[in-house]
Enzyme design. Structure first.
Site, PDB file in Angstrom:
ATOM      1  NE  ARG A 251      20.483  -0.840   1.967  1.00 36.05           N
ATOM      2  CZ  ARG A 251      20.639  -1.522   0.848  1.00 36.05           C
ATOM      3  NH1 ARG A 251      20.726  -0.891  -0.315  1.00 36.05           N
ATOM      4  NH2 ARG A 251      20.731  -2.830   0.871  1.00 36.05           N
TER       5      ARG A 251
ATOM      6  CG  HIS B  35       4.391   3.628   4.152  1.00 36.84           C
ATOM      7  ND1 HIS B  35       5.233   2.732   4.743  1.00 36.84           N
ATOM      8  CD2 HIS B  35       3.655   2.924   3.244  1.00 36.84           C
ATOM      9  CE1 HIS B  35       5.021   1.518   4.221  1.00 36.84           C
ATOM     10  NE2 HIS B  35       4.088   1.628   3.304  1.00 36.84           N
TER      11      HIS B  35
ATOM     12  CD  GLU C  19       2.133  -3.992   0.026  1.00 37.99           C
ATOM     13  OE1 GLU C  19       1.441  -3.934   1.064  1.00 37.99           O
ATOM     14  OE2 GLU C  19       2.776  -3.031  -0.421  1.00 37.99           O
TER      15      GLU C  19
ATOM     16  CG  HIS D 224      -0.905  -2.395  -0.388  1.00 40.37           C
ATOM     17  ND1 HIS D 224      -0.024  -1.536   0.231  1.00 40.37           N
ATOM     18  CD2 HIS D 224      -0.804  -2.154  -1.724  1.00 40.37           C
ATOM     19  CE1 HIS D 224       0.579  -0.802  -0.699  1.00 40.37           C
ATOM     20  NE2 HIS D 224       0.126  -1.150  -1.885  1.00 40.37           N
TER      21      HIS D 224
ATOM     22  CG  HIS E 223       2.901  -7.374   5.010  1.00 40.92           C
ATOM     23  ND1 HIS E 223       2.961  -6.762   3.791  1.00 40.92           N
ATOM     24  CD2 HIS E 223       2.738  -6.380   5.909  1.00 40.92           C
ATOM     25  CE1 HIS E 223       2.843  -5.450   3.936  1.00 40.92           C
ATOM     26  NE2 HIS E 223       2.716  -5.189   5.224  1.00 40.92           N
TER      27      HIS E 223
ATOM     28  CG  ASP F 111      -1.284  -2.934   3.927  1.00 41.94           C
ATOM     29  OD1 ASP F 111      -1.607  -3.899   4.641  1.00 41.94           O
ATOM     30  OD2 ASP F 111      -0.187  -2.873   3.330  1.00 41.94           O
TER      31      ASP F 111
ATOM     32  CD  GLU G 225       0.664   0.987   2.387  1.00 44.07           C
ATOM     33  OE1 GLU G 225       1.458   1.464   1.541  1.00 44.07           O
ATOM     34  OE2 GLU G 225       0.763  -0.158   2.842  1.00 44.07           O
TER      35      GLU G 225
ATOM     36  CG  HIS H  60       5.000   1.269  -1.990  1.00 47.08           C
ATOM     37  ND1 HIS H  60       5.596   2.178  -1.137  1.00 47.08           N
ATOM     38  CD2 HIS H  60       4.207   0.502  -1.205  1.00 47.08           C
ATOM     39  CE1 HIS H  60       5.169   1.954   0.105  1.00 47.08           C
ATOM     40  NE2 HIS H  60       4.328   0.938   0.093  1.00 47.08           N
TER      41      HIS H  60
ATOM     42  CG  HIS I 248      -0.285  -1.607   6.874  1.00 49.28           C
ATOM     43  ND1 HIS I 248       0.232  -0.680   6.010  1.00 49.28           N
ATOM     44  CD2 HIS I 248       0.618  -2.615   6.930  1.00 49.28           C
ATOM     45  CE1 HIS I 248       1.408  -1.110   5.560  1.00 49.28           C
ATOM     46  NE2 HIS I 248       1.661  -2.277   6.092  1.00 49.28           N
TER      47      HIS I 248
ATOM     48  CE1 TYR J  94       7.397   0.446   2.795  1.00 47.21           C
ATOM     49  CE2 TYR J  94       9.322  -0.980   2.695  1.00 47.21           C
ATOM     50  CZ  TYR J  94       7.953  -0.800   2.590  1.00 47.21           C
ATOM     51  OH  TYR J  94       7.160  -1.865   2.284  1.00 47.21           O
TER      52      TYR J  94
ATOM     53  CG  ASP K  96       3.713  -2.912   8.679  1.00 54.32           C
ATOM     54  OD1 ASP K  96       3.422  -3.855   7.915  1.00 54.32           O
ATOM     55  OD2 ASP K  96       4.187  -1.834   8.276  1.00 54.32           O
TER      56      ASP K  96
HETATM   57 ZN    ZN Z   1       3.307  -3.266   5.746  1.00 56.19          ZN
HETATM   58 FE    FE Z   2       1.123  -1.995   2.036  1.00 58.31          FE
HETATM   59 FE    FE Z   3       3.320   0.208   1.909  1.00 54.67          FE
END
Ligand code: ZN
Ligand code: FE
Ligand code: FE
Length: 280
Positions: A39, A108, A257, A212, A227, A177, A143, A68, A180, A71, A225
């Site tokens: 968050r 990202h 991931e 990734h 995984h 990734d 990424e 990383h 992705h 987000y 997206d």
């Molecule tokens: Zn992802």
């Molecule tokens: Fe990733």
């Molecule tokens: Fe990522």
């Protein structure tokens, strides 16, 4: 180097050295962690003793580690306050990264929220130009994204345009990734050589610093997206094995991931190590 480094995401809540010890127990030799909770909240206090402990472990055969970014960090948001918050997070995260010098920080690129791809690219490059410092030892990685919604980074050309605009090119790279990139439409299962040649032509393989390693729940080009565990998705085991063994990708840290618990990660790390060792 022949061979890759393999590891997975770990929780930073027990400290840096604990992540290194955990990865030794898992049988891997790199790892990733979120610099903040998802968050976007506070970062954990770090002691110098903890940092030194990790430094010692990294010397014992580990590859670079890959932090990383949150987000919630959106450097090309249509909302000015969100952009400012993102820039602040990025700046502070990169200051902390210097406690573990010479590693990677991936994030990202962001979602332009209807402002258009070109504006998104400009805003991301602008932000990077404000934080990348000559004396920094961290390399910041963009990424590759699935291209869902207004995400920037779903095609290699967008990544190239960002890198073109970044002044300190020795401090920038790409984290590739596999879920992705597949979801964005690149045929990693049917034409891996072709996709990597295209990446090389457009971005340059020298910018591809980390991977990734994820399977995907969805077909190529789905822009979803989601995984999946290695070999259980639509990218599939053969494609993932070929990625791990591809000559152009050797020497890089590969981060899982995949949706796994501890046991699942140990199993996948072992599987990847077997792929590396088995003859072509
Ligand atoms: Zn992802
Ligand atoms: Fe990733
Ligand atoms: Fe990522």
């Amino acid at each position: 180097m022949s061979g890759i480094y393999i590891g997975c995401h770990l929780s930073v809540s027990g400290g840096y050295e604990a992540m290194g010890r955990t990865m030794q127990r898992y049988g891997g030799n790199t790892f990733a962690w979120f610099t903040r909770n998802p968050r976007g909240g506070k970062t954990k206090e770090i002691s110098m003793e903890d940092v030194r402990g990790l430094g010692q472990i990294l010397k014992e055969g580990f590859g670079p580690v890959v932090a990383h970014g949150s987000y919630t960090m959106n450097l090309c948001s249509a909302n000015e306050q969100t952009r400012a918050n993102g820039l602040d997070m990025l700046k502070k995260d990169l200051e902390r990264m210097e406690l573990v010098p010479g590693n990677y920080y991936n994030f990202h690129p962001g979602s332009h929220g209807g402002q258009g791809e070109e504006t998104g690219i400009e805003l991301i490059a602008d932000a990077l130009n404000q934080v990348l410092q000559e004396q920094m030892t961290t390399t910041v990685l963009l990424e590759t994204m699935a291209g869902k919604g207004s995400e920037v980074g779903g095609d290699f050309g967008q990544l190239r345009k960002i890198i073109d605009r970044v002044a300190r090119k020795d401090h920038i790279g790409v984290c590739f990734d596999t879920c992705h990139t597949w979801d964005a439409g690149y045929d990693l299962a049917g034409d891996l050589d072709g996709v990597l040649a295209e990446f090389d032509r457009i971005v340059g393989l020298e910018y591809l610093k980390a991977v990734h390693l994820n399977d995907s729940k969805n077909p190529r080009g789905s822009r979803k997206d989601r995984h999946e565990k290695l070999g259980r998705g639509l990218l599939g085991e053969e494609a993932l094995r070929n990625i791990v063994r591809h000559p152009a990708l050797q020497g890089r840290p590969f981060i899982l991931e995949t949706p796994n618990d501890e046991e699942g990660y140990i199993r996948e790390i072992r599987m990847v190590l077997e792929w590396m060792r088995s003859p072509a």
